[in-house]
Every structure is written in structure tokens, then in C-alpha cells.
Scaffold this motif. Structure first.
Motif, PDB file in Angstrom:
ATOM      1  N   UNK A  95      62.506  50.779 -11.598  1.00  9.33           N
ATOM      2  CA  UNK A  95      62.699  51.522 -10.357  1.00  9.33           C
ATOM      3  C   UNK A  95      63.984  52.343 -10.398  1.00  9.33           C
ATOM      4  N   UNK A  96      65.071  51.742 -10.898  1.00  7.58           N
ATOM      5  CA  UNK A  96      66.328  52.485 -10.982  1.00  7.58           C
ATOM      6  C   UNK A  96      66.210  53.659 -11.949  1.00  7.58           C
TER       7      UNK A  96
ATOM      8  N   UNK B 148      66.731  57.471 -11.137  1.00  4.42           N
ATOM      9  CA  UNK B 148      67.738  58.134 -11.969  1.00  4.42           C
ATOM     10  C   UNK B 148      67.195  59.463 -12.499  1.00  4.42           C
ATOM     11  N   UNK B 149      65.958  59.447 -12.991  1.00  3.84           N
ATOM     12  CA  UNK B 149      65.357  60.676 -13.523  1.00  3.84           C
ATOM     13  C   UNK B 149      65.048  61.676 -12.416  1.00  3.84           C
TER      14      UNK B 149
ATOM     15  N   UNK C 244      57.272  52.684 -19.382  1.00  2.58           N
ATOM     16  CA  UNK C 244      58.201  51.606 -19.031  1.00  2.58           C
ATOM     17  C   UNK C 244      57.457  50.365 -18.556  1.00  2.58           C
ATOM     18  N   UNK C 245      56.379  50.553 -17.807  1.00  5.37           N
ATOM     19  CA  UNK C 245      55.599  49.391 -17.358  1.00  5.37           C
ATOM     20  C   UNK C 245      54.957  48.670 -18.549  1.00  5.37           C
ATOM     21  N   UNK C 246      54.427  49.445 -19.490  1.00  5.04           N
ATOM     22  CA  UNK C 246      53.845  48.827 -20.681  1.00  5.04           C
ATOM     23  C   UNK C 246      54.927  48.085 -21.458  1.00  5.04           C
ATOM     24  N   UNK C 247      56.080  48.702 -21.603  1.00  5.66           N
ATOM     25  CA  UNK C 247      57.188  48.111 -22.352  1.00  5.66           C
ATOM     26  C   UNK C 247      57.739  46.876 -21.653  1.00  5.66           C
ATOM     27  N   UNK C 248      57.997  46.962 -20.361  1.00 10.38           N
ATOM     28  CA  UNK C 248      58.538  45.825 -19.620  1.00 10.38           C
ATOM     29  C   UNK C 248      57.581  44.637 -19.653  1.00 10.38           C
TER      30      UNK C 248
ATOM     31  N   UNK D  85      53.362  60.518  -9.603  1.00  8.87           N
ATOM     32  CA  UNK D  85      54.699  59.992  -9.848  1.00  8.87           C
ATOM     33  C   UNK D  85      54.745  58.684 -10.609  1.00  8.87           C
ATOM     34  N   UNK D  86      53.578  58.128 -10.954  1.00  8.46           N
ATOM     35  CA  UNK D  86      53.565  56.906 -11.748  1.00  8.46           C
ATOM     36  C   UNK D  86      52.970  55.720 -11.025  1.00  8.46           C
ATOM     37  N   UNK D  87      53.093  54.560 -11.646  1.00  2.00           N
ATOM     38  CA  UNK D  87      52.419  53.362 -11.158  1.00  2.00           C
ATOM     39  C   UNK D  87      53.051  52.837  -9.869  1.00  2.00           C
TER      40      UNK D  87
END
Length: 416
Positions: A100-101, A105-106, A131-135, A315-317
Motif C-alpha cells: 500500500x505504501x 509512493x508511486x 507486488x501481490x504475487x511477490x508478497x 489501479x490494481x488489486x
């Protein structure tokens, strides 16, 4: 002949990005505490690859010092890879668990380059999905768990249908029957912004009476063909005037229409609201709005009966989850628009599994024989997506298939 593009987008000068009072980097925010448990991970690189599908899909891969990678997808379109390259310095060195940060930030860093809406939001969304896949892989949980858990084990898929004779009502009905019987879908969508042969002027958005009858005939033939075997929606691609949209919606009220999508252009909210409130035909809009701030206006004005955000475009998930949460306060279902590869399609399914008011996720590539070859897993089966329990999105990209279908002139990103 155009010159070769050797611009290093990561090094472009932008004073807005270099100086902002709302700097949200880990360094500026003082986010330095040790986390333990394998969670002290840093992003080392961000790469993109464009795949030449029925849309030029932009796949995104984020690399870390732990050797774990996350794969995402932005909404298709020119300029997206360059924008992602532009943003790479803003995330390298950051912990990918702070989704989220990093998203905010982006948004802040790219404010001078249009992060209110449009292709900049799309590019940020591609990073956010990765990022969701990575996290999920770092924490060893599926992506839906990062969104709050799940309401359902599988996500319904609606198939966007086409035929060589799209303006022929009987041909559309035959294709509906084939898709239900042979492909196993119980949710379909057909286009209504197809030529009737009665058009006098394609620019003025006006539908003549014969054109209304032609489109109503398509609706009648398709819905009568499948009856209760499948729900059927119809898409207008924001083509018609307010008065024509109202007349069309009125003409098909007697049929079992799941929804009528984008009957009028997206810019004027007042016209959209007027069309929606003039008819009992359910109206669906949302793919051309960005972030929850824009989708919220449609919902709060009750200018939609169903909301249709496109996850990698809006804007994403997490942003799609926010849209669904607002819609849920108005008892409005979410039907996610989707023209993506298996990566963003599965990401949309994870979002759909995590919200109570989810209807279905679109599938736009049933005529593309190699769509599912891009990943090692089965994605859609009998019109549904089973939500994976594997970490992250639960998909393994087949880099050989990606290389086979890469956009000419592009290269495939590095392996894990």
C-alpha cells in the motif's frame, strides 16, 4: 524512417518526482525496523515484456535479493513499459511487502506525469499486481489472503463472444449456443455496437429506429436461445447519445438481459446517470474510470446498476478491492472487465474471491488458441476459475511460450 529509441527512461529528469513534500519512501518515512522471519527483502530490479496476444499485454516482473520474483500485468497500451522503467528507481531497495505504501509512493512520485488517471495509473497497477504475487510468495500465502480472505473457492467467468457475422442476430444466437454447449460457459457477452446497414452518419451517436430494432433483434435471438442456461450481457462500447441509449435500453427491457454495458460515452456523469435511471434494463459502466475516486462518483450518484472496473487499468488489486467496498455500501455488484493474459485474469479472480459483491470476471480471448499456454497451470475450466492455494497468484509463467509470442522488437525478461 524513425530513429531507434535508446532513451533511458529511469534517468529522466522530473523535478516533481525529485522533490515532493509527501515523499513516502522507506528512507524518508523512517521505515527501517528489522522484520525477521524472512521478511527483510529488498527489490533489486523491475522488468517488462510485451506479449502479442489479441491485445499487446504488458507483463511485469519484480526481482529481489532473496531470489524470489513476482509477476504482474498492466493494462495493455503504448507507453506502459517506458513508464514502468521510469518508476524503477522509486521501488528498487524497497521492501515489497509494503504494497500500500509503495502504491501511494508511486502515485505521488508520478503526479507530474499523470497519476490521477490514464496510462500512468495503468503502469503503476502492473507493478502493484506483481507486488501481490511477490508478497504472497514471501509470506507463503495466496494473494487473496493479502486482500482479507475469500468468500468463494472459484470465480465465475463470462465469455466475451464474437462471430464473423457479428451484426447477424441468428449468427450470434448460434455462437451463444456453441459457447454454452461446447465450451461450458453459463455467462456470455455480445457486442451491440455493430453495423446494421441502416446507418446514415457514424459520427453523431444517434440511433435511427431501424438500428434500434436491429440491436433489439440480436438481444432477443441470443437471450431466447440460451434462456436460463446462461446470463447474457451486451456491450455498446460507449458509442451512443443519451437519448439513443435510453431508447435502446427501453427497447430491450422485455428480454432477460444481464446488463447493458457502456451505452454512452464515459466523460459526462450526468448523462450516464440519466440513462441508468430511465430504464429497468441493468446498466453497467466502469472500465473507463480510474481509481476509486472516479469509480466512487458513478456509485454514489447511483449512475450504475453494476460497476465494471478493469483491475489492471483502474489501479490494481487493492484499488479494485476499494471500489468493491464502496459499491457494497450501495448494494451494487462488481463485474470485472478484463482483456488480459492469464496473469491479470487470475489476479482479478483473486480480487473477486475476496469481495462479497463480486459477480464475474470477463474472459476476452476464447478465440486465441494459445492464451493458456502462457502459464503452466489450468486457468479456466467449464466457465470458472478455481482460486489457487499456492503462494501469490498461483501461476507459473512459461517463458518459452512468452518468447514465442513476444512483441516484435521486445525481449523476454530474466528468469527467476
Amino acid at each position: 524512417m524513425g530513429k531507434a529509441n535508446d532513451v533511458d527512461y529511469a534517468d529522466l529528469h522530473d523535478p516533481n518526482a525529485e522533490y515532493t513534500m509527501r515523499e513516502l519512501s522507506a528512507e524518508t518515512m523512517g521505515v527501517t525496523a528489522k522484520r525477521g522471519g524472512g521478511r527483510d527483502v529488498e527489490i533489486t530490479d523491475v522488468q517488462t515484456t510485451m506479449v502479442d496476444g489479441n491485445f499487446p499485454w504488458t507483463l511485469v516482473r519484480i526481482y529481489t535479493d532473496a531470489g524470489i520474483v513476482g509477476t504482474g500485468e498492466a493494462y495493455w497500451g503504448a507507453g506502459v513499459p517506458e513508464l514502468i522503467e521510469r518508476m524503477k528507481p522509486f521501488v528498487v531497495g524497497e521492501n515489497p511487502l509494503d504494497i500500500d505504501r509503495l502504491y501511494e509512493h508511486l502515485i505521488q512520485k508520478m503526479s507530474g506525469e499523470g497519476s490521477v488517471e490514464g496510462v500512468t495509473v495503468t503502469a503503476i497497477a502492473g507493478i502493484e499486481v506483481a507486488l501481490h504475487d511477490l508478497a504472497g510468495k514471501i509470506l507463503e500465502v495466496p494473494a487473496y489472503q493479502l486482500l482479507g480472505g475469500k468468500y468463494r473457492d472459484e470465480m465465475r467467468v463470462y465469455c466475451d463472444c464474437h462471430t464473423e457475422e457479428e451484426a447477424d442476430a441468428d449468427a450470434c444466437a448460434e455462437e451463444a449456443r456453441r459457447v454454452v454447449d461446447e465450451l461450458g460457459y453459463d455467462a456470455l457477452k455480445f457486442d451491440l455496437d455493430v453495423p446494421s446497414g441502416l446507418e446514415k452518419d457514424r459520427a453523431n451517436r444517434h440511433l435511427r429506429p431501424g438500428e434500434i430494432r436491429h440491436k433489439a433483434e440480436i438481444v432477443e435471438k441470443v437471450t431466447e436461445e440460451v434462456k436460463d442456461e446462461a446470463d447474457v450481457a451486451f456491450d455498446c462500447h460507449w458509442t451512443f447519445s443519451g437519448s439513443s441509449g435510453k431508447r435502446l435500453a427501453d427497447a430491450i427491457e422485455e428480454y432477460d438481459v444481464w446488463w447493458l454495458e457502456d451505452p454512452v460515452p464515459p466523460e459526462n456523469l450526468e448523462v450516464q446517470e440519466e440513462v441508468t435511471k430511465s430504464t429497468t434494463t441493468p446498466i453497467t459502466v466502469g472500465e473507463n474510470r480510474y481509481r476509486v475516486t472516479e469509480e466512487r462518483r458513478l456509485i454514489e450518484n447511483q449512475a450504475v446498476d453494476m460497476i465494471a472496473p478493469d483491475m489492471p487499468k483502474v489501479g490494481g488489486m487493492r484499488e479494485t478491492r476499494k471500489v468493491a467496498d464502496v459499491a457494497n455500501q450501495y448494494y451494487i455488484p462488481v463485474a470485472m472487465h478484463n482483456v488480459s493474459s492469464p496473469i491479470a485474469t487470475m489476479a482479478s479472480a483473486h480480487v473477486g474471491a475476496s469481495v462479497p459483491n463480486s459477480l464475474a470476471v470477463e474472459y476476452h480471448s476464447y478465440e486465441l488458441g494459445w492464451w493458456e499456454d502462457l502459464v503452466e497451470e489450468t486457468v479456466i475450466e467449464d466457465g470458472y476459475i478455481e482460486i489457487p492455494e499456492e503462494p501469490g497468484l498461483g501461476l507459473t509463467l512459461d517463458l518459452d511460450a512468452v518468447e514465442e509470442h513476444v512483441v516484435e522488437g521486445d525481449t523476454v525478461f530474466d528468469e527467476a
